[in-house]
Design a protein around this motif. Structure first.
Motif, PDB file in Angstrom:
ATOM      1  N   ASP A  34       4.155  -5.234   3.447  1.00  0.00           N
ATOM      2  CA  ASP A  34       3.067  -5.598   4.347  1.00  0.00           C
ATOM      3  C   ASP A  34       3.467  -6.684   5.336  1.00  0.00           C
ATOM      4  OD1 ASP A  34       0.723  -4.076   2.949  1.00  0.00           O
ATOM      5  OD2 ASP A  34       1.833  -5.112   1.353  1.00  0.00           O
TER       6      ASP A  34
ATOM      7  N   LEU B 282       7.306   3.094   7.171  1.00  0.00           N
ATOM      8  CA  LEU B 282       6.630   3.149   5.873  1.00  0.00           C
ATOM      9  C   LEU B 282       5.222   2.576   5.957  1.00  0.00           C
ATOM     10  CD1 LEU B 282       9.580   2.025   3.556  1.00  0.00           C
ATOM     11  CD2 LEU B 282       8.608   4.332   3.736  1.00  0.00           C
ATOM     12  N   ASN B 283       5.026   1.578   6.825  1.00  0.00           N
ATOM     13  CA  ASN B 283       3.710   0.938   6.963  1.00  0.00           C
ATOM     14  C   ASN B 283       3.520   0.489   8.407  1.00  0.00           C
ATOM     15  OD1 ASN B 283       1.336  -0.484   6.818  1.00  0.00           O
ATOM     16  ND2 ASN B 283       2.117  -2.104   5.480  1.00  0.00           N
TER      17      ASN B 283
ATOM     18  N   ALA C  94       2.360  -3.052   9.107  1.00  0.00           N
ATOM     19  CA  ALA C  94       3.119  -4.206   8.607  1.00  0.00           C
ATOM     20  C   ALA C  94       3.241  -5.267   9.701  1.00  0.00           C
ATOM     21  CB  ALA C  94       4.501  -3.774   8.143  1.00  0.00           C
TER      22      ALA C  94
ATOM     23  N   ALA D  87       7.224   0.332   0.672  1.00  0.00           N
ATOM     24  CA  ALA D  87       6.441  -0.182   1.797  1.00  0.00           C
ATOM     25  C   ALA D  87       6.151  -1.665   1.586  1.00  0.00           C
ATOM     26  CB  ALA D  87       5.139   0.598   1.907  1.00  0.00           C
TER      27      ALA D  87
END
Length: 559
Positions: free
Chosen positions: A114, A139-140, A143, A112
């Motif tokens: 950001d 995954l995020n 982000a 992951a």
């Protein structure tokens, strides 16, 4: 390293847009230093936290370049690489090749992140990029997605709205020309008897029908006139020409060669080795004219190129800007000794400048320092939030009514006022002798100066106990830009002098001991002015040697 004031504002606006929208696009043309900008955005977002960022590029050389410049902007941050030979996510910021990362096995191994930074972000809607973007958000979901590009409007008319909902900032090419970071174009719109026929060429989904253009332009009488105008207006300049088809390009190159002007062709069907060899010969000066078909519009620069020939029209302003942009880079005289470049001749036989008018509109060139978020408006077609001065939406191509260029106004007509780098610089520039012919600025680790001799300006930079460097020569704005960038590269915000109180304190006794006696009774002399005088005094011989070595004519006149 210090960012230029305009770069800092771009970064500030990008961070604000990312915080507000979760994604944003920045438009930054050739000469902006977009790698420096994206590095600053990523560095400030990640900072000292445990967050991770990924920077995407689609070519090996861009990945290497981005990583190198990121480390200069953020020297304390760790980096790693994902490419054909290495798969390493250990860095705070990972630089990834899109063709490698987009493969399923590599996406499965992706951690992951950001922040996802997309260089050349007009590619962001391509399938390989979308696989990466979708994986990052899977995954995020929180982000941030940040894209930077010089040319947001794609040739296939596919908008970027599916990835970016807004444009944080847009630096205009005219601003970079006025600030000395690009040379200005001098454009000639030339009718060789085919303008009426070109006006009837139909548009396809991608551009004008180049087969029809070939039928009009690929004729010996037309090419003969092209060469005649080139001889008259461009002389011995290195030149890049843009043609409609491979047959057209080959015939144009043959005609130049037949007239004793070394020329060669590059196009998409050439093998890589032949293309590299041809461009290397051009870079070395063995070839004077390189003729191409849709190959050299992006990702190629040869700064000594100072003439662009447009032998095809373009239905997209972005394509026209890309073609003309190949000739607007300034020249580093140490890399290309003896070459002085102050402008770029644009010979338009293909009507692009009549179709699109000037390179841009609504450019603020008054030199005022802007602050905060850019004024915005909403695009009625795609809903994107874009800077208020934009006349064409970078995400979907919508044109605001009343903003189109006057078709009778060629590129040579747009009026620009020089941005005063002396005011915008982070450093105090000292007019050494009161005649505006020698200006010097000092840092803790470097010095720089611009000097006028025999009708030409020279930009020179140096560091203590190291050889001085010739940074630029030609116009004042170009030399100032190069000298200021030299200081920005070698100094930090802590050493930027303009706002420091000690600048206006009296000189020290040690400084006065090295200056001529007359300065000891100059009670208006400041400590910083004295330091600039000493930088010049201690380096005067090196400065003179660089100037005279770069200009043998000046050496003969001075002898």
């Amino acid at each position: 390293m210090i960012l230029r004031p305009r770069q800092s504002l771009f970064v500030e606006r990008s961070l604000s847009a990312l915080d507000t929208h979760g994604n944003t696009l920045g438009v930054a043309p050739t000469g902006t230093g977009k790698t420096i900008i994206l590095s600053a955005v990523a560095g400030q977002m990640i900072g000292d936290s445990r967050a991770k960022a990924c920077v995407l590029a689609h070519r090996d050389e861009l990945t290497d370049q981005n990583r190198d410049k990121f480390s200069r902007v953020n020297p304390g941050m760790t980096t790693s690489v994902i490419d054909a030979g290495t798969k390493n996510w250990s860095g705070q910021v990972t630089f990834a090749m899109v063709p490698t990362l987009s493969r399923p096995a590599n996406l499965d191994a992706m951690p992951a992140v950001d922040l996802l930074v997309i260089d050349e972000a007009h590619h962001a809607v391509a399938e390989s990029y979308r696989r990466i973007i979708d994986r990052v958000l899977h995954l995020n979901p929180m982000a941030r997605i940040f894209g930077v590009t010089a040319t947001p409007n794609r040739g296939d008319r596919k908008g970027l709205r599916e990835v970016f909902t807004n444009v944080a900032d847009q630096i205009r090419m005219g601003e970079l020309i006025a600030s000395g970071h690009l040379v200005r174009p001098r454009t000639f719109v030339i009718d060789v008897g085919v303008r009426e026929d070109l006006g009837k060429v139909r548009k396809t989904a991608a551009d004008f029908d180049m087969g029809q253009v070939d039928a009009i332009m690929n004729k010996a009488p037309v090419t003969d006139q092209v060469i005649a105008h080139w001889r008259e207006k461009a002389g011995d300049r290195q030149t890049v020409a843009f043609c409609s088809t491979v047959s057209h390009a080959e015939n144009v190159a043959d005609a130049f060669n037949a007239n004793g002007i070394p020329a060669a062709v590059v196009h998409g069907d050439l093998d890589d080795a032949t293309r590299r060899a041809t461009l290397a010969a051009y870079d070395a000066g063995a070839i004077q004219v390189v003729v191409n078909v849709a190959v050299l519009t992006e990702g190629w620069d040869h700064p000594p190129t100072s003439c662009v020939i447009l032998l095809r029209p373009s239905s997209f302003k972005s394509t026209m800007i890309q073609m003309i942009g190949r000739g607007l880079r300034t020249v580093n005289p140490e890399e290309y000794p003896g070459i002085v470049k102050t402008d770029c001749i644009v010979l338009d036989f293909g009507t692009s400048t009549l179709i699109h008018g000037s390179l841009e509109q609504d450019v603020d060139l008054d030199g005022k320092q802007a602050n905060g978020d850019a004024p915005t408006k909403e695009c009625p077609e795609c809903g994107a939030v874009v800077p208020a001065a934009v006349t064409e939406c970078p995400l979907c191509g919508h044109i605001w009514e009343g903003s189109a260029s006057d078709p009778a106004e060629p590129l040579s007509q747009f009026i620009m006022a020089e941005i005063d780098l002396l005011k915008r610089s982070s450093f105090e520039w000292v007019d050494l002798f009161g005649d505006d012919a020698a200006l010097v600025a000092n840092g803790f680790h470097a010095w720089a100066g611009v000097f006028f001799l025999n009708g030409r300006w020279y930009g020179i930079g140096g560091q203590p106990k190291k050889s001085a460097h010739l940074l630029a020569m030609g116009e004042r704005s170009i030399c100032l830009a190069a000298a200021d960038d030299w200081l920005n590269t070698h100094e930090s915000d802590e050493s930027a002098h303009k706002s420091r109180g000690w600048l206006r304190q009296p000189p020290t006794d040690k400084q006065l001991a090295f200056l001529p006696p007359s300065y000891r009774t100059d009670y208006g002399l400041t400590r910083y002015h004295a330091s600039a005088l000493l930088s010049f005094r201690f380096n005067q011989s090196a400065i003179r040697g660089l100037v005279m070595g770069a200009d043998p004519h000046a050496l003969r006149e001075a002898a």
